[in-house]
Motif scaffolding. Sequence first.
Motif, PDB file in Angstrom:
ATOM      1  N   SER A 203       0.557  -1.559   0.408  1.00 29.95           N
ATOM      2  CA  SER A 203       0.209  -0.355  -0.393  1.00 29.95           C
ATOM      3  C   SER A 203       1.203   1.212   0.634  1.00 29.95           C
ATOM      4  CB  SER A 203      -0.945  -0.162   1.655  1.00 29.95           C
ATOM      5  OG  SER A 203      -0.613   0.545   2.644  1.00 29.95           O
ATOM      6  N   PHE A 204       2.289   1.517   0.537  1.00 31.94           N
ATOM      7  CA  PHE A 204       3.006   2.218   0.584  1.00 31.94           C
ATOM      8  C   PHE A 204       3.678   2.266  -1.612  1.00 31.94           C
ATOM      9  CE2 PHE A 204       2.618   1.464   4.833  1.00 31.94           C
ATOM     10  CZ  PHE A 204       2.483   2.542   5.605  1.00 31.94           C
ATOM     11  N   THR A 205       3.430   0.937  -2.444  1.00 36.84           N
ATOM     12  CA  THR A 205       4.156   1.503  -3.667  1.00 36.84           C
ATOM     13  C   THR A 205       2.938   1.562  -4.474  1.00 36.84           C
ATOM     14  OG1 THR A 205       3.513  -0.632  -4.275  1.00 36.84           O
ATOM     15  CG2 THR A 205       5.100  -0.621  -2.589  1.00 36.84           C
ATOM     16  N   ASP A 206       3.783   2.050  -5.646  1.00 36.52           N
ATOM     17  CA  ASP A 206       2.522   2.055  -7.089  1.00 36.52           C
ATOM     18  C   ASP A 206       2.555   1.338  -7.833  1.00 36.52           C
ATOM     19  OD1 ASP A 206       5.171   2.585  -7.900  1.00 36.52           O
ATOM     20  OD2 ASP A 206       4.969   4.214  -9.408  1.00 36.52           O
ATOM     21  N   TRP A 207       2.454  -0.115  -7.114  1.00 39.47           N
ATOM     22  CA  TRP A 207       2.308  -0.989  -8.268  1.00 39.47           C
ATOM     23  C   TRP A 207       0.874  -1.227  -8.552  1.00 39.47           C
ATOM     24  CZ3 TRP A 207       0.652  -7.217  -6.130  1.00 39.47           C
ATOM     25  CH2 TRP A 207       1.415  -8.107  -7.123  1.00 39.47           C
ATOM     26  N   THR A 208       1.326  -1.613 -10.072  1.00 34.00           N
ATOM     27  CA  THR A 208       0.248  -2.203 -10.918  1.00 34.00           C
ATOM     28  C   THR A 208      -0.880  -3.431 -10.689  1.00 34.00           C
ATOM     29  OG1 THR A 208       1.295  -2.474 -12.507  1.00 34.00           O
ATOM     30  CG2 THR A 208       1.002  -0.245 -11.860  1.00 34.00           C
ATOM     31  N   GLY A 209      -0.112  -4.331 -10.342  1.00 28.31           N
ATOM     32  CA  GLY A 209      -0.037  -5.545 -10.760  1.00 28.31           C
ATOM     33  C   GLY A 209       0.108  -6.090 -11.797  1.00 28.31           C
ATOM     34  N   LEU A 210       0.191  -5.789 -12.902  1.00 28.52           N
ATOM     35  CA  LEU A 210       0.883  -6.188 -13.833  1.00 28.52           C
ATOM     36  C   LEU A 210       1.967  -6.390 -14.340  1.00 28.52           C
ATOM     37  CD1 LEU A 210      -2.597  -4.559 -15.553  1.00 28.52           C
ATOM     38  CD2 LEU A 210      -2.234  -7.220 -15.462  1.00 28.52           C
ATOM     39  N   SER A 211       3.413  -5.589 -13.483  1.00 32.83           N
ATOM     40  CA  SER A 211       4.038  -5.626 -13.395  1.00 32.83           C
ATOM     41  C   SER A 211       4.820  -5.815 -12.922  1.00 32.83           C
ATOM     42  CB  SER A 211       4.940  -4.726 -15.069  1.00 32.83           C
ATOM     43  OG  SER A 211       5.175  -3.985 -14.313  1.00 32.83           O
ATOM     44  N   PRO A 212       6.565  -6.171 -13.136  1.00 31.56           N
ATOM     45  CA  PRO A 212       7.089  -6.581 -11.515  1.00 31.56           C
ATOM     46  C   PRO A 212       7.907  -5.448 -11.365  1.00 31.56           C
ATOM     47  CG  PRO A 212       8.368  -7.926 -13.243  1.00 31.56           C
ATOM     48  CD  PRO A 212       7.604  -6.997 -14.250  1.00 31.56           C
ATOM     49  N   GLU A 213       7.534  -4.355 -12.212  1.00 29.27           N
ATOM     50  CA  GLU A 213       8.010  -2.523 -11.136  1.00 29.27           C
ATOM     51  C   GLU A 213       7.532  -2.318 -10.562  1.00 29.27           C
ATOM     52  OE1 GLU A 213       8.980  -2.420 -15.471  1.00 29.27           O
ATOM     53  OE2 GLU A 213       9.845  -4.114 -15.301  1.00 29.27           O
ATOM     54  N   PHE A 214       7.529  -1.580  -9.157  1.00 30.60           N
ATOM     55  CA  PHE A 214       7.112  -0.687  -9.086  1.00 30.60           C
ATOM     56  C   PHE A 214       8.314   0.469  -7.375  1.00 30.60           C
ATOM     57  CE2 PHE A 214       6.761  -4.288  -6.083  1.00 30.60           C
ATOM     58  CZ  PHE A 214       7.342  -4.402  -4.947  1.00 30.60           C
ATOM     59  N   LYS A 215       7.634   1.201  -6.991  1.00 32.19           N
ATOM     60  CA  LYS A 215       8.246   2.166  -6.182  1.00 32.19           C
ATOM     61  C   LYS A 215       7.955   2.417  -5.415  1.00 32.19           C
ATOM     62  CE  LYS A 215       8.810   6.726  -9.293  1.00 32.19           C
ATOM     63  NZ  LYS A 215       7.061   6.257 -10.141  1.00 32.19           N
ATOM     64  N   MET A 216       8.292   3.069  -4.301  1.00 30.17           N
ATOM     65  CA  MET A 216       7.992   4.008  -2.899  1.00 30.17           C
ATOM     66  C   MET A 216       7.471   4.564  -2.966  1.00 30.17           C
ATOM     67  SD  MET A 216       8.067   1.219  -0.555  1.00 30.17           S
ATOM     68  CE  MET A 216       7.662   2.064   0.724  1.00 30.17           C
ATOM     69  N   VAL A 217       5.751   4.982  -2.563  1.00 33.63           N
ATOM     70  CA  VAL A 217       5.671   6.352  -3.053  1.00 33.63           C
ATOM     71  C   VAL A 217       4.871   7.145  -1.490  1.00 33.63           C
ATOM     72  CG1 VAL A 217       4.820   5.497  -4.993  1.00 33.63           C
ATOM     73  CG2 VAL A 217       3.131   5.200  -3.733  1.00 33.63           C
ATOM     74  N   GLY A 218       5.509   6.350  -0.457  1.00 33.80           N
ATOM     75  CA  GLY A 218       5.664   6.918   1.056  1.00 33.80           C
ATOM     76  C   GLY A 218       3.739   6.594   1.134  1.00 33.80           C
ATOM     77  N   LEU A 219       3.067   8.063   1.548  1.00 35.89           N
ATOM     78  CA  LEU A 219       1.731   7.665   1.913  1.00 35.89           C
ATOM     79  C   LEU A 219       0.695   8.446   0.537  1.00 35.89           C
ATOM     80  CD1 LEU A 219       1.863   9.786   5.503  1.00 35.89           C
ATOM     81  CD2 LEU A 219       1.487   6.999   5.030  1.00 35.89           C
ATOM     82  N   ASP A 220       1.215   8.896  -0.532  1.00 35.59           N
ATOM     83  CA  ASP A 220      -0.029   8.991  -1.837  1.00 35.59           C
ATOM     84  C   ASP A 220      -0.547   8.392  -1.623  1.00 35.59           C
ATOM     85  OD1 ASP A 220       2.661  11.000  -1.943  1.00 35.59           O
ATOM     86  OD2 ASP A 220       2.390   9.877  -4.635  1.00 35.59           O
ATOM     87  N   ASN A 221      -1.190   7.226  -1.591  1.00 34.70           N
ATOM     88  CA  ASN A 221      -2.139   5.893  -1.422  1.00 34.70           C
ATOM     89  C   ASN A 221      -3.272   6.859  -0.676  1.00 34.70           C
ATOM     90  OD1 ASN A 221      -1.326   4.487  -4.163  1.00 34.70           O
ATOM     91  ND2 ASN A 221      -0.226   3.185  -2.728  1.00 34.70           N
ATOM     92  N   TYR A 222      -2.418   6.824   0.840  1.00 30.26           N
ATOM     93  CA  TYR A 222      -3.398   6.932   1.052  1.00 30.26           C
ATOM     94  C   TYR A 222      -3.954   8.265   1.246  1.00 30.26           C
ATOM     95  CZ  TYR A 222      -2.135   2.984   4.250  1.00 30.26           C
ATOM     96  OH  TYR A 222      -1.914   1.767   3.670  1.00 30.26           O
ATOM     97  N   ARG A 223      -3.193   9.222   0.907  1.00 24.78           N
ATOM     98  CA  ARG A 223      -3.356  10.511   0.090  1.00 24.78           C
ATOM     99  C   ARG A 223      -5.307  11.206  -0.455  1.00 24.78           C
ATOM    100  NH1 ARG A 223       1.889  12.887   0.010  1.00 24.78           N
ATOM    101  NH2 ARG A 223       2.120  12.289   2.330  1.00 24.78           N
ATOM    102  N   ARG A 224      -4.660  10.209  -1.118  1.00 27.40           N
ATOM    103  CA  ARG A 224      -5.930   9.702  -2.323  1.00 27.40           C
ATOM    104  C   ARG A 224      -6.471   8.952  -2.277  1.00 27.40           C
ATOM    105  NH1 ARG A 224      -4.963   5.771  -7.790  1.00 27.40           N
ATOM    106  NH2 ARG A 224      -7.007   5.744  -7.862  1.00 27.40           N
ATOM    107  N   MET A 225      -6.754   8.309  -0.842  1.00 31.19           N
ATOM    108  CA  MET A 225      -7.743   7.690  -0.623  1.00 31.19           C
ATOM    109  C   MET A 225      -8.827   8.787  -0.143  1.00 31.19           C
ATOM    110  SD  MET A 225      -7.938   3.574   1.608  1.00 31.19           S
ATOM    111  CE  MET A 225      -7.735   4.609   2.805  1.00 31.19           C
ATOM    112  N   LEU A 226      -8.552   9.269   0.931  1.00 31.76           N
ATOM    113  CA  LEU A 226      -9.132   9.959   2.038  1.00 31.76           C
ATOM    114  C   LEU A 226      -9.319  11.242   0.686  1.00 31.76           C
ATOM    115  CD1 LEU A 226      -6.615  11.142   4.585  1.00 31.76           C
ATOM    116  CD2 LEU A 226      -8.658   9.199   4.849  1.00 31.76           C
TER     117      LEU A 226
END
Lengths: 486, 308
Positions: free
Chosen positions: B35-58
């Motif tokens: 939940s702290f990454t930008d993983w798409t689920g369709l490729s092995p590459e991802f990077k850490m994005v910190g709390l971005d997903n949580y901010r977006r969720m709110l």
Amino acid sequence: MGSTSAENSNNGSAGVGRRDLIKRSAALGLISVPTMSFLSACASSGGDDSGDKAKAGKKTAKNPLGVNDTAQMEFVLFDGGFGKEYAEDAVKIYETNFPKAKVKFSATQKIQSTLQPRFNQGTPPDLIDNSGAEQMDMGVLVGKSQLADLTPLLDAPSYDDPNKKVRDTLRPGIVEMGQFDGDPVWIMYYAYTVYGVWYSQKALDSLDEQYPETWDQMLAVCEKAKKKGMAGWTYAGKYPYYLPFSLYPMIGKVGGVEVLDAIDNLEPNAWKNPAVKACFDAYYELYKKGYVLKGTPGLDHIQSQTAWAQGKALFIPNGSWVENESANVIPKDFDLAVSAPTGIDSSDKMPFGTIWASGGEPFIVPAKAKNTAGGMEQLRIMLSEASSKNFTSKVKSLTAYNGGTDGITLTPGLKSGVAALEKAGDNVVNPRLQDWYVQLQKEQIGVAGLGEMMAGRLTPAEAIKKIQGYADAAAKDSSIKHYKHQ
Amino acid sequence: MQHGKYRFIVGFLALPLGLYALFVVWPFIQSIYYSFTDWTGLSPEFKMVGLDNYRRMLDDPIFWKSLQHSLIFALVLPVVTISLALFFSFMINVGGRKRRGGPVVTGVRGSSFYKIVYFFPQVLSIAIVALLFAFAYNPDSGAINSILRGIGLGSVQPLWLGDPSLALWAVMAVLVWSTVGFFVVLFSAGMASIPADLYEAALLDGAGRASTFFRITLPLLWDTVQSGWVYMGILALGAESFAVVQIMTTGPGGPDYSTTVMVLYVYQKAFRDGQAAYATTIGVALLVVTLAFAALVMRLGRRERLEY
């Protein structure tokens, strides 16, 4: 009787209580969880870019893509409405042409569950029909550079005529549909779908009417049908994103292709175009005048198609798969036909006949596949006239190959589809929202916008405002990839 | 006796706890990590994005809507289901009139038949139940509207799943229908273990059905009710609500987001939109809601245990 036993009462001296023990063991279990670096190596454990790609074979006239004739080729097909026979036939040709190569063919409905882990491991198959309910998101696959550019295939000589490139044997729009931004072509759509208004010619004849070309005529036909106890329209109420199959080309006809392009490009105020309003008003009038089959908003696609096939409603917006999908409920003498959508009147920008047709069954060759040339060669074989005819006669659908209908008996719906395409000529529109922005198209424009309007819970003006809001939000959303018409 | 006790107990617990850690705790930790990454689920590459997903969720109105619906599910479904189940099982086991020569405490006439009937939906898979009701709710030719027409209510023909103000309730009714039987059986088993002499004493004191229920049955059944409550709440937040919403509703999740729930949103984000990392973020939120629900029920329901 009725004595109480307080928690943790008398076991102080008896060593460790049950509860404490469980707590401690759980804590132990947690501590023993390995470190984070191990974590990242789990569900997405990536293989490095495979160094074990098949060596290129020699390019010859018969083998323009330079397929290694001993390399294994793996092909995973979506086993859906079109079945798998057509692909098996094409695989047989590949095996005949490359007798030393081993072909691993499989067909499944579970594309995503089968293949997503293999993409994550970096070991995808060589050719995939990425279709069905478990379709993997194309935008993400392209964005993450998981797909091979199919330009070598398109520029290779076609299977039947060495002087003609594959590119030049395809129906209009197919190559463009495979592009996302820029020149590379990531997807080869194999089937060709005609969208429009589907009806029974017999029912229309019984009303003594022709298919209406202007909206006034449309309303008149519906009124006549209503008097006979038949609704004018029905649609997949639970999946209102079927409505655009006739609504979008109508918007294109009324306002010109630019309006549709602006909508696809998520331009500000694209939906505020007067052509959009005119078409929304027209559809809303169907609801207002009671021409939509009662209860339609609660029907799913199968239920609405069944009601339509039973003659409860005259028209239904749909795609050419409806002939196959509802084959068991469509009566023999139904005389299925499709028409380009009715326009507003003669001041429309494009002529009557403007229709939406586009590719279906998207085939992809993964970038990290071991034998990309083999995957493309298999596609080249499928795009030959013989394979295309085989597909059309077996599954009642057109293919991306332009032609391939001579000398085979066409079903009524297919015949009418071919006629509609001939009438349309170059006036074929191809709105892209449904492959570029799935969420926007399906649940926002479809369910929350059009569905609500056709159920009478939104006016056209409110629906447009709401949809424009969704489109603006999608344009601003940085978590989705954005595309533009070239 | 103390000697070797630890080793003995740990020996028994190691395997189940190991399995639990591997298949339950481990995936939890993994999804929190993703939940702290930008993983798409369709490729092995991802990077850490910190709390971005949580901010977006709110900031995501659909997330809030799905949270709201999930909370309604978690509050309304247990109340309705468990009240109904308690009522039914009381009537089956205790609520009957005394018959000549029979036992003092007994269920209503035909209670063993009812028990089977109530349990019947439990035999059907939730997917089949959802499909059956999707047909029943068909406004054009479905069973419910046909019955309404049959009894002369032809003017009342709701769209059911097609109506934003009815759809959520229509879905919840299906879940009540399909789960109430399980709790009837569960509570019946609990009531069977309540000694009959308690009831006899109450009857001698002149207690009616209602006071018997509230003063004897319910207090003695409290533990069972409480675990049933947690179980039902988790079920309403999790898999069962996903199945019915996915199979039955418009869209699914509609009309106009009126039935979307958190589990459905997780699924759509992960498997339709290729945003696996954001989906795990919503999954983490769902985990928090579920734990909070369980903790709340446990705390509110804490009572001294009666032994009999």
